[in-house]
Design a protein around this motif. Structure first.
Motif, short mmCIF file in Angstrom:
data_model
loop_
_atom_site.label_atom_id
_atom_site.label_comp_id
_atom_site.label_asym_id
_atom_site.label_seq_id
_atom_site.Cartn_x
_atom_site.Cartn_y
_atom_site.Cartn_z
N THR A 161 -11.28 -2.03 36.33
CA THR A 161 -11.26 -3.44 36.72
C THR A 161 -11.21 -3.56 38.24
O THR A 161 -11.62 -4.55 38.81
N GLU A 162 -10.67 -2.50 38.88
CA GLU A 162 -10.62 -2.55 40.33
C GLU A 162 -11.69 -1.62 40.87
O GLU A 162 -11.87 -0.51 40.36
N VAL A 163 -12.38 -2.08 41.89
CA VAL A 163 -13.56 -1.36 42.35
C VAL A 163 -13.47 -1.07 43.85
O VAL A 163 -13.03 -1.92 44.62
N LEU A 164 -13.86 0.15 44.19
CA LEU A 164 -13.91 0.55 45.60
C LEU A 164 -15.37 0.54 46.05
O LEU A 164 -16.24 1.09 45.36
N ILE A 165 -15.63 -0.08 47.18
CA ILE A 165 -16.97 -0.08 47.76
C ILE A 165 -16.88 0.75 49.04
O ILE A 165 -16.21 0.37 49.98
N ASP A 199 -11.58 2.15 41.40
CA ASP A 199 -10.55 2.35 42.42
C ASP A 199 -9.51 3.37 41.95
O ASP A 199 -8.77 3.93 42.76
N ASN A 200 -9.42 3.60 40.68
CA ASN A 200 -8.60 4.73 40.21
C ASN A 200 -9.53 5.84 39.75
O ASN A 200 -10.71 5.62 39.49
N GLY A 201 -9.01 7.03 39.67
CA GLY A 201 -9.87 8.21 39.53
C GLY A 201 -10.58 8.31 38.20
O GLY A 201 -10.06 7.92 37.17
N THR A 202 -11.76 8.83 38.24
CA THR A 202 -12.53 8.93 37.00
C THR A 202 -13.25 10.25 36.90
O THR A 202 -14.20 10.36 36.14
N ASP A 203 -12.82 11.22 37.67
CA ASP A 203 -13.49 12.52 37.60
C ASP A 203 -14.98 12.41 37.79
O ASP A 203 -15.76 13.09 37.14
N GLY A 204 -15.40 11.53 38.68
CA GLY A 204 -16.82 11.43 38.97
C GLY A 204 -17.61 10.59 37.99
O GLY A 204 -18.83 10.54 38.06
N GLY A 227 -0.31 9.83 39.96
CA GLY A 227 -1.24 9.83 38.82
C GLY A 227 -2.18 8.63 38.87
O GLY A 227 -1.84 7.58 39.44
N TRP A 228 -3.35 8.79 38.26
CA TRP A 228 -4.37 7.73 38.34
C TRP A 228 -3.96 6.47 37.59
O TRP A 228 -4.59 5.41 37.75
N ALA A 229 -2.92 6.55 36.74
CA ALA A 229 -2.42 5.34 36.10
C ALA A 229 -1.86 4.38 37.15
O ALA A 229 -1.79 3.18 36.94
N VAL A 230 -1.44 4.94 38.29
CA VAL A 230 -0.81 4.14 39.34
C VAL A 230 -1.62 4.16 40.64
O VAL A 230 -1.80 3.15 41.30
N ARG A 231 -2.14 5.33 40.97
CA ARG A 231 -2.77 5.54 42.27
C ARG A 231 -4.06 4.75 42.42
O ARG A 231 -4.79 4.55 41.45
N ARG A 232 -4.36 4.32 43.64
CA ARG A 232 -5.62 3.63 43.93
C ARG A 232 -6.29 4.28 45.13
O ARG A 232 -5.65 4.55 46.14
N LYS A 233 -7.60 4.51 44.97
CA LYS A 233 -8.36 5.11 46.07
C LYS A 233 -8.31 4.27 47.34
O LYS A 233 -8.29 4.79 48.45
N GLN A 255 -10.72 -7.71 40.79
CA GLN A 255 -10.82 -8.30 39.45
C GLN A 255 -12.26 -8.24 38.97
O GLN A 255 -12.98 -9.22 39.04
N VAL A 256 -12.64 -7.08 38.47
CA VAL A 256 -14.03 -6.94 38.02
C VAL A 256 -14.04 -6.61 36.53
O VAL A 256 -13.31 -5.73 36.08
N ASP A 257 -14.83 -7.36 35.80
CA ASP A 257 -15.02 -7.04 34.38
C ASP A 257 -16.50 -6.74 34.18
O ASP A 257 -17.32 -7.64 34.08
N PHE A 258 -16.81 -5.45 34.15
CA PHE A 258 -18.22 -5.06 34.09
C PHE A 258 -18.88 -5.52 32.80
O PHE A 258 -20.04 -5.91 32.81
N SER A 259 -18.14 -5.52 31.69
CA SER A 259 -18.79 -5.84 30.43
C SER A 259 -19.18 -7.32 30.36
O SER A 259 -20.16 -7.68 29.72
#
Lengths: 430, 430
Positions: free
Chosen positions: A321-325, A283-288, A200-206, A240-244
């Motif tokens: 907070t976690e980001v995939l590039i 880095d976790n799923g967001t349905d696009g 599940g996306w609560a745990v999984r990371r891309k 460790q990304v805080d977009f806001s």
């Protein structure tokens, strides 16, 4: 209807198609040997992008929706694969509990109806149990086609989960757990919960997935004697990304810059006359949701406050907070002027169907999994995953789809590696 | 094209269809549990006859030909089932050796081409090895569709059989061994020989099969709460018959008389206004040769010398000495005025397709597997083995075919029981 395939840069992909077709027995044997060591996910869908010079998975979904977009012709294949899957997991099963997403539009309900149908025809009593705590009794909804679906509240009784008068052997999640791990589903040691909670996306990371995919792509490319880059999208990660508040954006910028340089070098090596881009996503799923396509790392510094906030928003009110590039893979397939990307569906180890996600208002370098997308089944007149011996590369839709099925299965195998590596209950042998 | 089904007496079959559809999850679970205890034959085809009041298998073929009569739409299902079968038997396999019949017309060659295609697409290198001792080197024949097939001489080297530079893991027989057990295939302990030698007609007996089928039909009928007769053709056997000298014909006459009486009682019980008949045929397979339909045991005494001689002739110059006396099941299905009988094809435990064998010049009580037969694929517009929930019994071709698939699988399960019971290498636990 055979979709008309238009691929701008046909060189390397046609070579890849040719090599994959010629190596079919070796490829199938390689998969058989891999599946002796690894367990395939219960079901998987994989979004591919075909750049002409490169073919790569960009998203591997372990809770696939959209099953109703497959043609009815593909149903027997899906049913047969479901029979094979059930036979291995729980041959004595009578009941299957399907756990859907909480919020269900008619698109999603049609998906549930199709899934229910597949597993019913595979020989199981299928009922739907919701994680929605506000649901107090069975609720029946009518679908646009006139059929009904009843969703019931999940009941946890000691070690088992079920419904009123319904005790399943297998619990099949079609809810990606973006909202967190539900207590009702934890510590189910007597039943099969599939996919497992850590999928599940609560745990999984891309990033974990693409790390496994890189490993798989390297193994496969060695077998094929080719550069893994042709099927592997490069990636990096920022933790460790805080977009806001704009914190950690420097990491994203640095990684995006490095990635663009890497892609530029690869394009130069292959003589590809394209402008590289990278996809920045949660880095976790967001349905696009919250995907940013970046052609120059400076663009990130110039993002408006609103754009940054949007990036930080994920599904079910979660924050990124976690980001995939990830290396951007343009899609150069088109159906009548609209940009298209293939999606491959699998149950157990078998490719059972697929479709093109088509978006008329999006560009070749944009995410197509957004409102306005249409779905065109990969409904081949004769076969679907079966290659057509003797046809020239690039001109046969079945051959093209066999290649898609191979790359889809590589991503599925990567998910298998990934789930093994991230299994919290794994026994470690030292 | 959906075949138009006309069934004269629709009562009991429609009830049976209804009951089978309602019990689908229970039926599929029952099969899953049976397959935990028993191994399905590698591939099987089953001839069914639908009398309206009764639906029964009349022939279970463990070396099925006619694969080219299945529609191309069914190919993906066959390939997927073949992948599942290979994965269980020999996942590390690269090569599959296919052993065809000796004498090959263009009909049979098209069958071989299709079989080769199925296993090639399942990921194996497939080559054809002939038992024909007169073959000294590779021989290539061109099929009417322009494609080629090469048959090579079988080579036995110590414990293994293969071709020049081709060492297979699995040897797949498509030769029913009517001519006897070939020495080249005996004692192959290092390779998988499928089906095993004792499935060949040199050893196999129909009476053993129908004895196993009776057992299976009783078990299944208990699950369904119905009279096994509705799916089981009664049979008897005579062991010492010499048609050319007329010896042992009294046994055939006595058994035929008793069988006709039994059928008459059953017809009376069900209020069936039909004249019973029995089929007298060789107890080992003859590809439909030498079958006699008898309505009165006296007919047997009145047979001409020529007719008796014809009865005694079997395939590959063999002589019939053991005789099966089987309840005749009329076929009341028709396609445009021509009598039709369904044939169901299976690979491993999966129904992968089927067709109607249609014969314009034959009656409802005659054998259709004779020259002049045509083959009309069971090419359902949407599904094939998949029932259509909600359709009224008798009006949905998919529902009808699901029922055929169930009865076909019962006969396949009976073949599994039969092969266990007749296995010369079986370990006996006392």
């Amino acid at each position: 209807m055979v979709p008309h395939l238009i691929t701008a840069l046909t060189g390397p992909i046609n070579e890849l198609e040719q090599r994959i077709l010629e190596s079919m027995p070796a490829i199938e044997r390689w998969f058989r040997l891999e599946w002796m060591e690894h367990t395939p996910p219960f079901y998987t869908s994989v979004d591919l992008r075909n750049a002409g010079f490169k073919l790569a998975p960009v998203d591997t979904n372990l809770f696939p929706g959209g099953w109703h977009n497959l043609t009815p012709e593909m149903l027997p294949l899906a049913v047969q694969a479901a029979m094979a899957a059930i036979e291995k997991i729980c041959p004595e099963a009578k009941n299957l509990l399907l756990v859907p997403e909480r919020h269900a539009g008619s698109f999603y309900l049609a998906n549930l109806q199709r899934l229910k149908n597949i597993f019913h025809q595979a020989g199981l009593n299928v009922r739907l149990g919701s994680l929605d705590e506000s649901l107090t009794g069975p609720t029946t909804v009518t679908l646009p086609d006139g059929s009904d679906l009843t969703v019931e509240p999940l009941q946890r009784v000691r070690g088992r989960v079920g419904l009123k008068d319904f005790d399943p052997c297998t619990v099949l999640l079609n809810n990606d757990l973006s909202a967190g791990l539900p207590a009702k589903l934890e510590n189910l040691h007597e039943q099969y919960l599939l996919p497992p909670l850590h999928a599940g996306w609560a745990v999984r990371r891309k990033s974990k997935h693409f790390q496994s995919y890189e490993e798989v792509a390297k193994k496969f490319s060695k077998l094929m004697g080719m550069d893994p880059w042709l099927i592997n999208p490069m990636f990096a990660q920022c933790g460790q990304v805080d977009f806001s508040h704009g914190d950690g954006l420097d990491c994203v910028q640095t990684q995006a810059d490095a990635m663009l340089a890497k892609v530029r070098r690869k394009y130069k090596e292959y003589g590809i006359n394209e402008k590289p881009f990278v996809a920045v996503k949660a880095d976790n799923g967001t349905d696009g949701m919250g995907i940013l396509m970046v052609r120059d790392a400076k663009e990130l510094a110039e993002l408006s406050r609103r754009a940054l906030e949007k990036m930080g928003e994920a599904k079910d009110g979660q924050h990124v907070t976690e980001v995939l590039i990830q290396e951007g893979v343009p899609t150069y397939e088109r159906m009548h002027d609209a940009v298209a990307e293939p999606v491959v569906y699998m149950i157990d180890r078998y490719v059972v169907g697929g479709f093109y996600r088509v978006h008329a208002e999006r560009g070749t370098d944009e995410n197509l999994n957004t409102p306005g997308a249409r779905y065109v089944p990969l409904a081949f007149a004769e076969h679907n995953q079966l290659p057509k011996p003797g046809a020239k590369p690039g001109v046969s839709a079945p051959n093209r789809f066999y290649m898609y099925g191979v790359i889809g299965r590589l991503a599925m195998l990567a998910a298998s590696y990934e789930l093994e590596a991230t299994d919290p209950d794994a026994e470690v042998y030292e």
